[in-house]
Design a protein around this motif. Structure first.
Motif, PDB file in Angstrom:
ATOM      1  N   PRO A   1       0.829  -1.211   0.000  1.00  0.00           N
ATOM      2  CA  PRO A   1       0.000   0.000   0.000  1.00  0.00           C
ATOM      3  C   PRO A   1       0.863   1.261   0.000  1.00  0.00           C
ATOM      4  CG  PRO A   1      -0.570  -1.463   1.845  1.00  0.00           C
ATOM      5  CD  PRO A   1       0.656  -2.027   1.197  1.00  0.00           C
ATOM      6  N   ALA A   2       0.403   2.282  -0.703  1.00  0.00           N
ATOM      7  CA  ALA A   2       1.141   3.548  -0.739  1.00  0.00           C
ATOM      8  C   ALA A   2       1.292   4.131   0.658  1.00  0.00           C
ATOM      9  CB  ALA A   2       0.439   4.543  -1.660  1.00  0.00           C
TER      10      ALA A   2
ATOM     11  N   LEU B   1       4.330   8.191  -1.643  1.00  0.00           N
ATOM     12  CA  LEU B   1       3.394   8.993  -2.443  1.00  0.00           C
ATOM     13  C   LEU B   1       1.927   8.809  -2.074  1.00  0.00           C
ATOM     14  CD1 LEU B   1       5.015   8.851  -5.997  1.00  0.00           C
ATOM     15  CD2 LEU B   1       5.426  10.477  -4.142  1.00  0.00           C
ATOM     16  N   SER B   2       1.647   8.432  -0.852  1.00  0.00           N
ATOM     17  CA  SER B   2       0.261   8.279  -0.422  1.00  0.00           C
ATOM     18  C   SER B   2      -0.519   9.589  -0.585  1.00  0.00           C
ATOM     19  CB  SER B   2       0.213   7.816   1.030  1.00  0.00           C
ATOM     20  OG  SER B   2      -1.107   7.688   1.476  1.00  0.00           O
ATOM     21  N   THR B   3       0.057  10.683  -0.129  1.00  0.00           N
ATOM     22  CA  THR B   3      -0.603  11.987  -0.256  1.00  0.00           C
ATOM     23  C   THR B   3      -0.762  12.370  -1.721  1.00  0.00           C
ATOM     24  OG1 THR B   3       0.272  12.702   1.876  1.00  0.00           O
ATOM     25  CG2 THR B   3      -0.435  14.436   0.357  1.00  0.00           C
TER      26      THR B   3
ATOM     27  N   TYR C   1      10.627  13.149 -12.774  1.00  0.00           N
ATOM     28  CA  TYR C   1      11.145  13.904 -11.638  1.00  0.00           C
ATOM     29  C   TYR C   1      12.310  13.140 -11.027  1.00  0.00           C
ATOM     30  CZ  TYR C   1       7.016  16.926 -11.369  1.00  0.00           C
ATOM     31  OH  TYR C   1       6.038  17.843 -11.628  1.00  0.00           O
ATOM     32  N   ARG C   2      13.285  13.861 -10.554  1.00  0.00           N
ATOM     33  CA  ARG C   2      14.318  13.291  -9.694  1.00  0.00           C
ATOM     34  C   ARG C   2      13.796  13.491  -8.276  1.00  0.00           C
ATOM     35  NH1 ARG C   2      19.019  11.601 -10.913  1.00  0.00           N
ATOM     36  NH2 ARG C   2      19.108  12.746 -12.861  1.00  0.00           N
ATOM     37  N   VAL C   3      13.700  12.403  -7.518  1.00  0.00           N
ATOM     38  CA  VAL C   3      13.058  12.460  -6.199  1.00  0.00           C
ATOM     39  C   VAL C   3      14.027  12.005  -5.114  1.00  0.00           C
ATOM     40  CG1 VAL C   3      11.187  11.543  -4.780  1.00  0.00           C
ATOM     41  CG2 VAL C   3      10.762  12.082  -7.182  1.00  0.00           C
ATOM     42  N   ASP C   4      14.144  12.821  -4.080  1.00  0.00           N
ATOM     43  CA  ASP C   4      14.821  12.426  -2.852  1.00  0.00           C
ATOM     44  C   ASP C   4      13.723  11.962  -1.903  1.00  0.00           C
ATOM     45  OD1 ASP C   4      17.498  13.095  -3.492  1.00  0.00           O
ATOM     46  OD2 ASP C   4      17.073  15.198  -3.086  1.00  0.00           O
ATOM     47  N   TRP C   5      13.764  10.674  -1.545  1.00  0.00           N
ATOM     48  CA  TRP C   5      12.742  10.102  -0.678  1.00  0.00           C
ATOM     49  C   TRP C   5      13.048  10.375   0.791  1.00  0.00           C
ATOM     50  CZ3 TRP C   5       8.763   8.880  -3.415  1.00  0.00           C
ATOM     51  CH2 TRP C   5       8.876   8.215  -4.636  1.00  0.00           C
ATOM     52  N   SER C   6      12.015  10.252   1.602  1.00  0.00           N
ATOM     53  CA  SER C   6      12.196  10.321   3.054  1.00  0.00           C
ATOM     54  C   SER C   6      12.893   9.045   3.530  1.00  0.00           C
ATOM     55  CB  SER C   6      10.837  10.451   3.748  1.00  0.00           C
ATOM     56  OG  SER C   6      10.121   9.235   3.630  1.00  0.00           O
TER      57      SER C   6
ATOM     58  N   PRO D   1       4.688  13.821   2.538  1.00  0.00           N
ATOM     59  CA  PRO D   1       5.775  13.631   3.505  1.00  0.00           C
ATOM     60  C   PRO D   1       6.797  12.561   3.097  1.00  0.00           C
ATOM     61  CG  PRO D   1       3.712  12.763   4.372  1.00  0.00           C
ATOM     62  CD  PRO D   1       3.387  13.447   3.090  1.00  0.00           C
ATOM     63  N   SER D   2       6.474  11.728   2.114  1.00  0.00           N
ATOM     64  CA  SER D   2       7.441  10.716   1.675  1.00  0.00           C
ATOM     65  C   SER D   2       8.475  11.296   0.712  1.00  0.00           C
ATOM     66  CB  SER D   2       6.734   9.527   1.022  1.00  0.00           C
ATOM     67  OG  SER D   2       6.125   9.895  -0.200  1.00  0.00           O
ATOM     68  N   VAL D   3       8.267  12.546   0.287  1.00  0.00           N
ATOM     69  CA  VAL D   3       9.163  13.207  -0.670  1.00  0.00           C
ATOM     70  C   VAL D   3       9.931  14.310   0.048  1.00  0.00           C
ATOM     71  CG1 VAL D   3       9.282  14.567  -2.794  1.00  0.00           C
ATOM     72  CG2 VAL D   3       7.602  12.711  -2.593  1.00  0.00           C
ATOM     73  N   GLU D   4      11.245  14.170   0.099  1.00  0.00           N
ATOM     74  CA  GLU D   4      12.081  15.234   0.660  1.00  0.00           C
ATOM     75  C   GLU D   4      12.218  16.379  -0.346  1.00  0.00           C
ATOM     76  OE1 GLU D   4      13.527  15.510   3.723  1.00  0.00           O
ATOM     77  OE2 GLU D   4      12.504  13.681   4.326  1.00  0.00           O
ATOM     78  N   CYS D   5      12.421  16.010  -1.609  1.00  0.00           N
ATOM     79  CA  CYS D   5      12.605  17.003  -2.670  1.00  0.00           C
ATOM     80  C   CYS D   5      12.287  16.337  -3.996  1.00  0.00           C
ATOM     81  CB  CYS D   5      14.041  17.502  -2.662  1.00  0.00           C
ATOM     82  SG  CYS D   5      14.408  18.696  -3.958  1.00  0.00           S
ATOM     83  N   ALA D   6      11.569  17.047  -4.864  1.00  0.00           N
ATOM     84  CA  ALA D   6      11.279  16.540  -6.207  1.00  0.00           C
ATOM     85  C   ALA D   6      11.615  17.628  -7.212  1.00  0.00           C
ATOM     86  CB  ALA D   6       9.813  16.142  -6.334  1.00  0.00           C
TER      87      ALA D   6
END
Length: 161
Positions: free
Chosen positions: A10-11, A16-18, A82-87, A63-68
């Motif tokens: 589950p997301a 990326l749940s939000t 997108y380049r994504v920095d995850w939590s 909140p799962s994305v630090e920076c996109a």
């Protein structure tokens, strides 16, 4: 023999749940994450199902994305990369899923859930990984287990999801 597992998470327990809540028609694909020594490359997420502004807003609220950081549009109006920095929580789940020498082959998300294809060197590694998933509290629903050569795998030593 190497074992391939197709599983859903589950997301709400991964990423990326939000974003899925804000953009319910969004589909996402995460390019494989490459590690080199102590360095991990920032993953690229390809998304479809929202315009750039809506995606930017959703990623900023998630909140799962630090920076996109947007990289490109892919021809279609609603497709971008997108380049994504995850939590840290996302990386914790990735580490949990790849316990026991597992490797991620594919990650796709839609409708608030993620589908993973995972490769394990042997069936025993999958059994060990499954125990680790349970210990870490990650909900993993197994869809399919097969040998790397495509043959369906037997149930030997594995029950449940």
């Amino acid at each position: 023999m190497e074992t391939v597992v197709t599983a859903r998470v589950p997301a709400t327990e991964f990423a990326l749940s939000t974003t899925f809540e804000m953009l319910p028609d969004m589909e996402a694909a995460v390019d494989p994450i490459i590690e080199s020594g102590d360095e991990t490359a920032t993953p690229v997420v390809r998304v479809r199902g929202g315009d750039r502004d809506a995606l930017d807003d959703a990623f900023a609220a998630d909140p799962s994305v630090e920076c996109a950081s947007p990289l490109s549009s892919q021809g279609a109006e609603d497709a971008c990369s997108y380049r994504v920095d995850w939590s840290d929580d996302v990386y914790r789940v990735l580490n949990t899923l790849t316990a026991a020498n597992g490797r991620i082959l594919n990650i796709r998300g839609q409708q608030a859930r993620w589908r993973f294809q995972l490769l394990y060197p042997r069936r025993e590694n999958l059994l060990e990984a499954h125990e680790h998933w349970t210990e870490q509290g990650v909900t993993v629903d197994i869809e399919r287990i097969h040998e790397a050569d495509g043959r369906p795998s037997t149930d030997a030593g594995f029950t449940g999801t």
